[in-house]
Design a protein around this motif. Structure first.
Motif, short mmCIF file in Angstrom:
data_model
loop_
_atom_site.label_atom_id
_atom_site.label_comp_id
_atom_site.label_asym_id
_atom_site.label_seq_id
_atom_site.Cartn_x
_atom_site.Cartn_y
_atom_site.Cartn_z
N SER A 5 0.81 -1.23 0.00
CA SER A 5 0.00 0.00 0.00
C SER A 5 0.84 1.27 0.00
CB SER A 5 -0.97 0.01 1.20
OG SER A 5 -1.77 -1.16 1.20
N ALA A 6 2.08 1.20 -0.52
CA ALA A 6 2.90 2.41 -0.60
C ALA A 6 2.26 3.42 -1.54
CB ALA A 6 4.29 2.06 -1.10
N ALA A 7 2.19 4.67 -1.12
CA ALA A 7 1.61 5.70 -1.98
C ALA A 7 2.38 5.79 -3.29
CB ALA A 7 1.62 7.05 -1.25
N GLN A 8 3.69 5.72 -3.19
CA GLN A 8 4.57 5.67 -4.36
C GLN A 8 5.66 4.64 -4.07
OE1 GLN A 8 6.11 9.67 -4.55
NE2 GLN A 8 4.53 10.35 -5.98
N LEU A 9 5.83 3.70 -4.96
CA LEU A 9 6.96 2.77 -4.88
C LEU A 9 7.89 3.09 -6.04
CD1 LEU A 9 8.34 0.27 -3.63
CD2 LEU A 9 6.99 -1.13 -5.21
N LEU A 10 9.07 3.60 -5.73
CA LEU A 10 10.02 4.03 -6.75
C LEU A 10 10.89 2.84 -7.16
CD1 LEU A 10 9.04 6.70 -5.47
CD2 LEU A 10 11.35 7.59 -5.75
N THR A 11 10.80 2.46 -8.43
CA THR A 11 11.57 1.32 -8.92
C THR A 11 12.43 1.74 -10.12
OG1 THR A 11 9.78 0.59 -10.38
CG2 THR A 11 9.81 -0.30 -8.16
N PRO A 12 13.44 2.60 -9.87
CA PRO A 12 14.33 2.96 -10.99
C PRO A 12 14.96 1.72 -11.58
CG PRO A 12 15.31 3.55 -8.87
CD PRO A 12 13.89 3.17 -8.59
N SER A 13 15.41 1.83 -12.81
CA SER A 13 15.92 0.66 -13.54
C SER A 13 17.00 -0.06 -12.75
CB SER A 13 16.47 1.09 -14.90
OG SER A 13 17.52 2.02 -14.73
N ALA A 14 17.14 -1.33 -13.01
CA ALA A 14 18.10 -2.16 -12.29
C ALA A 14 19.53 -1.84 -12.66
CB ALA A 14 17.82 -3.64 -12.56
N GLN A 15 19.74 -1.11 -13.75
CA GLN A 15 21.06 -0.71 -14.21
C GLN A 15 21.17 0.82 -14.22
OE1 GLN A 15 23.66 -2.83 -14.76
NE2 GLN A 15 22.24 -4.40 -13.99
N PRO A 16 22.39 1.36 -14.19
CA PRO A 16 22.56 2.82 -14.14
C PRO A 16 21.88 3.52 -15.31
CG PRO A 16 24.63 1.69 -13.72
CD PRO A 16 23.67 0.63 -14.14
N GLN A 17 21.55 4.79 -15.08
CA GLN A 17 20.84 5.59 -16.08
C GLN A 17 21.74 6.71 -16.58
OE1 GLN A 17 17.04 6.94 -14.62
NE2 GLN A 17 16.46 4.91 -13.88
#
Length: 418
Positions: A5-17
């Protein structure tokens, strides 16, 4: 445990951007994360994971944003005493290098650190480690460099390994005997460089293989700067370290551009850090390099300087930009990565999403840990932050406080007392 129930779950890419992708946070509203042991097992929408895993212990993150733990890829965590008097000297007009030439600066901390016992260093450093962990840094690179002779440098490495063992802060050690030319070598710096190459680095490798053989070799770092180590001296230390198998880092272009960033890229260093005076041509070189460009905005802030790392130019050049605190007793006694993010947005014009990316997955790449840390993906280590707020942008919008409510480190919940 199922965080749901996280309001926002931040899942940036698994590799560098890099480049135009810098700042892609891939937010899942009403998101959930399943932790098994020390590892992330599943990520998705809460309704789906609650249905699939009905019997798991639950953590209700309603009304809170959840993101990866911060990785701080440049700190000087272990030292003794302080340099408050030098702060006053700078306010009176003395420059960093003038203070250093007069016997202050790094040498002042070296004297105090050499005199401190291992127990005293552990006690002082542990407090700082606890402080930055409470502020959301779950992994930190930490350097020696306040010994400038073998016994004291080794003592700092021992302290870092012991504090990593104690946890919960995870520490990636770096050997920085080439932090400054020590007293007694002022008129013969090449002799000290030779001592690092012929004695310290081989002995470090032998010691590491006896005491920490299950860990990768530590980084070897050099302060490549006018008044510290020349380009030629840095190349010699790098070459020796590389032949022994050590990965490389460099302090470069903090006060003057003498070519340290270019050398780091040429020799395949893991990162080049500071980069305030880096030329546009060298900035472009980062775009075709695996070397991370690590910005340390607290350092010019601490020195009351107006020039910062050209972060937007590094992003535009397709460079790998990371953020770090440079926690140290002389110029930036602050390990608060939340403030680093807020300052990077103001002084270097990053967006909040870009700054968070630079402090998580890209920062993990700056210590060669992007496969395990820096993002919320199945198979990665379960290092997560639960914020007191429902929107990640508050990390940049607000400053001076602590927005971290709870911390998960290797799957274990630490309720934040701050």
């Amino acid at each position: 445990m199922l965080i749901h129930s996280a309001a926002q779950l931040l899942t940036p890419s698994a590799q560098p951007q890099r480049g135009s992708r810098m700042g892609e946070l891939s937010i899942i509203p009403n998101g959930a994360v399943l932790i098994e042991g020390e590892t992330i097992a599943a990520v998705g929408e809460s309704a789906d994971l609650l249905r699939r895993y009905p019997n798991e212990e639950r953590y209700d993150a309603s009304g809170h944003a959840v993101l990866p733990g911060f990785v701080d890829p440049h700190t000087h965590l272990v030292w003794a005493s302080d340099r408050a008097a030098e702060f006053e000297m700078r306010l009176e007009g003395k420059t960093y290098m003038e203070i250093m030439t007069a016997g202050g600066g790094i040498q002042s901390t070296v004297n105090a650190t050499r005199s401190a016992s291992t127990a005293e260093l552990i006690a002082q450093t542990a407090r700082r480690a606890q402080d930055i962990f409470a502020l959301g840094t779950t992994t930190a690179e930490a350097k020696s460099g306040y010994g400038l002779e073998w016994t004291s440098e080794l003592k700092q490495m021992e302290v870092l390994l012991e504090l990593d063992r104690q946890g919960p802060l995870e520490i990636q050690p770096t050997f920085l005997a080439a932090h400054a030319i020590p007293s007694g070598f002022g008129d013969r710096p090449d002799a000290y460089v030779q001592q690092i190459c012929a004695q310290m680095l081989p002995e470090l490798k032998n010691w590491w293989e006896r005491h920490a053989s299950k860990r990768p070799l530590p980084f070897v770092d050099v302060f490549c700067e006018k008044g510290a180590f020349s380009l030629e001296q840095t190349r010699l230390i790098f070459t020796t370290a590389q032949e022994l198998g050590f990965p490389l880092k460099v302090h470069a272009d903090e006060f003057e551009n003498i070519g340290g960033a270019r050398l780091a890229i040429e020799m395949g260093a893991v990162s080049a850090d500071h980069l305030v005076k880096t030329s546009p041509e060298e900035v472009r070189l980062f775009g075709s390099s695996s070397t991370a460009a690590v910005a340390l905005p607290l350092t010019p802030f601490g020195l009351n300087e107006l020039e910062y790392t050209p972060a937007k130019a590094i992003i535009a050049a397709n460079g790998l930009l990371a953020l770090a605190s440079d926690l140290n007793p002389g110029t930036a006694w602050c390990g608060n990565m939340q403030f680093v993010i807020a300052l990077a947005c103001r002084a270097m014009h990053l967006t909040p999403a870009q700054a968070i990316t630079a402090a998580t997955i890209n920062a993990a790449a700056a210590i060669q840990r992007e496969e395990q840390l820096g993002s919320i993906h199945p198979g990665k280590q379960a290092d997560l932050l639960v914020l007191r707020v429902d929107d990640y942008r508050h990390l940049a919008y607000r400053f001076g406080g602590n927005l971290v409510k709870d911390i998960f480190k290797k799957g274990r919940l630490y309720q934040n007392p701050c």
